[in-house]
Scaffold this active site. Structure first.
Site, PDB file in Angstrom:
ATOM      1  N   ARG A 102       0.888  -1.179   0.000  1.00 13.59           N
ATOM      2  CA  ARG A 102       0.000   0.000   0.000  1.00 13.59           C
ATOM      3  C   ARG A 102       0.919   1.220   0.000  1.00 13.59           C
ATOM      4  O   ARG A 102       1.679   1.432   0.942  1.00 13.59           O
ATOM      5  CB  ARG A 102      -0.899  -0.018   1.230  1.00 13.59           C
ATOM      6  N   HIS A 129      -7.321   1.064  -6.410  1.00 18.15           N
ATOM      7  CA  HIS A 129      -7.550   0.153  -5.280  1.00 18.15           C
ATOM      8  C   HIS A 129      -8.213  -1.116  -5.837  1.00 18.15           C
ATOM      9  O   HIS A 129      -9.391  -1.381  -5.579  1.00 18.15           O
ATOM     10  CB  HIS A 129      -8.435   0.845  -4.246  1.00 18.15           C
ATOM     11  N   GLN A 132     -10.061  -3.734  -3.554  1.00 13.99           N
ATOM     12  CA  GLN A 132     -11.373  -3.262  -3.129  1.00 13.99           C
ATOM     13  C   GLN A 132     -12.416  -3.520  -4.214  1.00 13.99           C
ATOM     14  O   GLN A 132     -13.512  -4.020  -3.947  1.00 13.99           O
ATOM     15  CB  GLN A 132     -11.295  -1.750  -2.819  1.00 13.99           C
ATOM     16  N   ASP A 220     -17.401   7.200  -1.142  1.00 11.24           N
ATOM     17  CA  ASP A 220     -16.145   7.050  -0.407  1.00 11.24           C
ATOM     18  C   ASP A 220     -15.826   8.410   0.218  1.00 11.24           C
ATOM     19  O   ASP A 220     -16.464   9.421  -0.105  1.00 11.24           O
ATOM     20  CB  ASP A 220     -15.028   6.593  -1.366  1.00 11.24           C
ATOM     21  N   CYS A 260     -16.446   1.698   0.562  1.00 14.30           N
ATOM     22  CA  CYS A 260     -15.276   0.853   0.836  1.00 14.30           C
ATOM     23  C   CYS A 260     -14.863   0.906   2.301  1.00 14.30           C
ATOM     24  O   CYS A 260     -14.173   0.015   2.766  1.00 14.30           O
ATOM     25  CB  CYS A 260     -14.117   1.265  -0.061  1.00 14.30           C
ATOM     26  N   ARG A 288     -13.855  -8.504   1.617  1.00 12.13           N
ATOM     27  CA  ARG A 288     -12.434  -8.271   1.331  1.00 12.13           C
ATOM     28  C   ARG A 288     -11.640  -9.548   1.612  1.00 12.13           C
ATOM     29  O   ARG A 288     -10.714  -9.892   0.882  1.00 12.13           O
ATOM     30  CB  ARG A 288     -11.888  -7.118   2.192  1.00 12.13           C
TER      31      ARG A 288
HETATM   32  N1   CP Z   1     -11.287  -0.207   2.323  1.00 11.97           N
HETATM   33  C1   CP Z   1     -10.025  -0.292   2.748  1.00 11.97           C
HETATM   34  O1   CP Z   1      -9.075  -0.518   1.977  1.00 11.97           O
HETATM   35  O2   CP Z   1      -9.864  -0.104   4.089  1.00 11.97           O
HETATM   36  P1   CP Z   1      -8.481   0.041   4.866  1.00 11.97           P
HETATM   37  O3   CP Z   1      -7.886   1.365   4.426  1.00 11.97           O
HETATM   38  O4   CP Z   1      -8.827   0.022   6.310  1.00 11.97           O
HETATM   39  O5   CP Z   1      -7.576  -1.088   4.462  1.00 11.97           O
HETATM   40  N1  NVA Z   2     -10.028   6.745  -1.164  1.00 11.87           N
HETATM   41  C1  NVA Z   2      -9.661   6.263   0.146  1.00 11.87           C
HETATM   42  C2  NVA Z   2      -9.859   4.789   0.233  1.00 11.87           C
HETATM   43  C3  NVA Z   2      -9.517   4.191   1.562  1.00 11.87           C
HETATM   44  C4  NVA Z   2      -9.683   2.707   1.578  1.00 11.87           C
HETATM   45  C5  NVA Z   2      -8.220   6.634   0.426  1.00 11.87           C
HETATM   46  O1  NVA Z   2      -7.379   6.480  -0.464  1.00 11.87           O
HETATM   47  O2  NVA Z   2      -7.930   7.100   1.537  1.00 11.87           O
END
Ligand code: CP
Ligand code: NVA
Length: 305
Positions: A102, A129, A132, A220, A260, A288
């Site tokens: 990530r 993502h 997701q 989101d 998400c 997930r």
């Molecule tokens: N939706 C999602 O990716 O959540 P986290 O940021 O908690 O992993």
């Molecule tokens: N768009 C959000 C998604 C988190 C899972 C972010 O990138 O923070």
């Protein structure tokens, strides 16, 4: 060897297979436990940003499949700072059978994949993502029994989640509308890329238009990780794009709501909707785990190919 970097890199039939594999692994888990098809295998998980769902679901997925996951915090790895990404990728390839990362900069994911000799999974970047999106389509598939022809309305900030969702919609024959404020809409490159994959996005700054006839409404956060300095400005622009009971009324009786998570209740979504009868937020979050298992098995094991 395959990586899981972007939804668009996977064909329609490969995505169909991943969804079917996720359904299979979910049923297998519910009927007593998964086969240990990743026995003795280790997933290295590099995190430059916080996570609840991604971290825990990958960790638990590896455990259920007989393997092990290692959490590598931002402080420990210092990707590209303490050590070059190329060196991190080659060192981890000597210890693990898969890498999940990530990151902020999407180029860091492609750089990891370039130098890694084990599969790399994109666990979110500023650009996309994909894990997701796979859980999202799995959730819609379970709920509606099919995906082709469903309409998703995305309302809010066009971001990493929107981009991967649009790619999944394109590959799986779904329709999609997106309502975002001007200045926060999808980039032209994404719109053109999904158009080339057969999806004509209906983009506007009108949430009511977006949700008309929608089978699912998706939202989101208004401020993604890394954009915290813009939060105050965004809080002024986004309120008309809140997913609330009024907006839900403009859709269909059967319309479901996805997010998400993490949710900022009272901002992009109200409690009433998030906790209401049309919400699939928690089955979606739970999925997930099952979507991740499908990705891990597909990339790190020869079983089910
Ligand atoms: N939706 C999602 O990716 O959540 P986290 O940021 O908690 O992993
Ligand atoms: N768009 C959000 C998604 C988190 C899972 C972010 O990138 O923070």
């Amino acid at each position: 060897m395959r990586h899981f970097l972007e939804i668009a890199e996977w064909s329609t039939s490969e995505l169909d297979q991943l969804i079917r594999l996720a359904v299979h692994l979910k049923l297998e888990w519910q009927s007593g436990g998964n086969q240990p098809v990743l026995g003795g295998k280790v997933l290295g998980m590099i995190f430059q940003k916080p996570s609840l769902r991604t971290r825990v679901s990958f960790d638990v997925a590896m455990l259920h499949l007989g393997g092990h996951a290692l959490y590598l915090s931002p402080a420990e790895i210092g990707l590209g700072q303490r050590e070059s990404i190329a060196d991190v990728a080659r060192v981890l390839s000597g210890y693990t059978q898969g890498i999940m990362a990530r990151v902020f900069d999407p180029a860091h994911i492609t750089e990891l994949a370039k130098w890694s000799s084990v599969p790399v999974i994109n666990g979110l970047s500023d650009h996309s993502h994909p894990c997701q999106a796979l859980a999202d389509v799995l959730t819609l598939y379970e709920h509606f029994g099919q995906l082709r022809g469903l309409k998703i309305a995305y309302v809010g900030d066009s971001n990493n989640v929107t981009r991967s969702l649009a790619e999944a919609a394109a590959r799986l024959g779904m329709k999609m509308s997106v309502a975002s404020p001007r200045g926060y809409q999808l980039d032209t490159a994404t719109v053109q890329a999904v158009a080339a994959m057969g999806l004509e996005l209906d983009i506007s700054d009108d949430p009511a238009r977006a949700v008309a006839g929608a089978d699912a409404i998706y939202t989101d956060t208004w401020t993604s990780m890394g954009q915290e300095q813009e939060a105050e400005e965004r809080r002024k622009v986004f309120p008309p794009f809140q997913v609330n009971a009024d907006l839900l009324q403009k859709a269909e009786r059967h319309t479901v709501v996805l997010h998400c998570l993490p949710a900022h209740r009272g901002e992009e979504i109200t409690d009433e909707v998030a906790d209401g009868p049309q919400s699939l937020l928690f089955p979606q979050a739970a999925n997930r785990l099952h979507a991740q298992k499908a990705i891990l098995v597909r990339l790190m094991s020869n079983k089910y190919h």
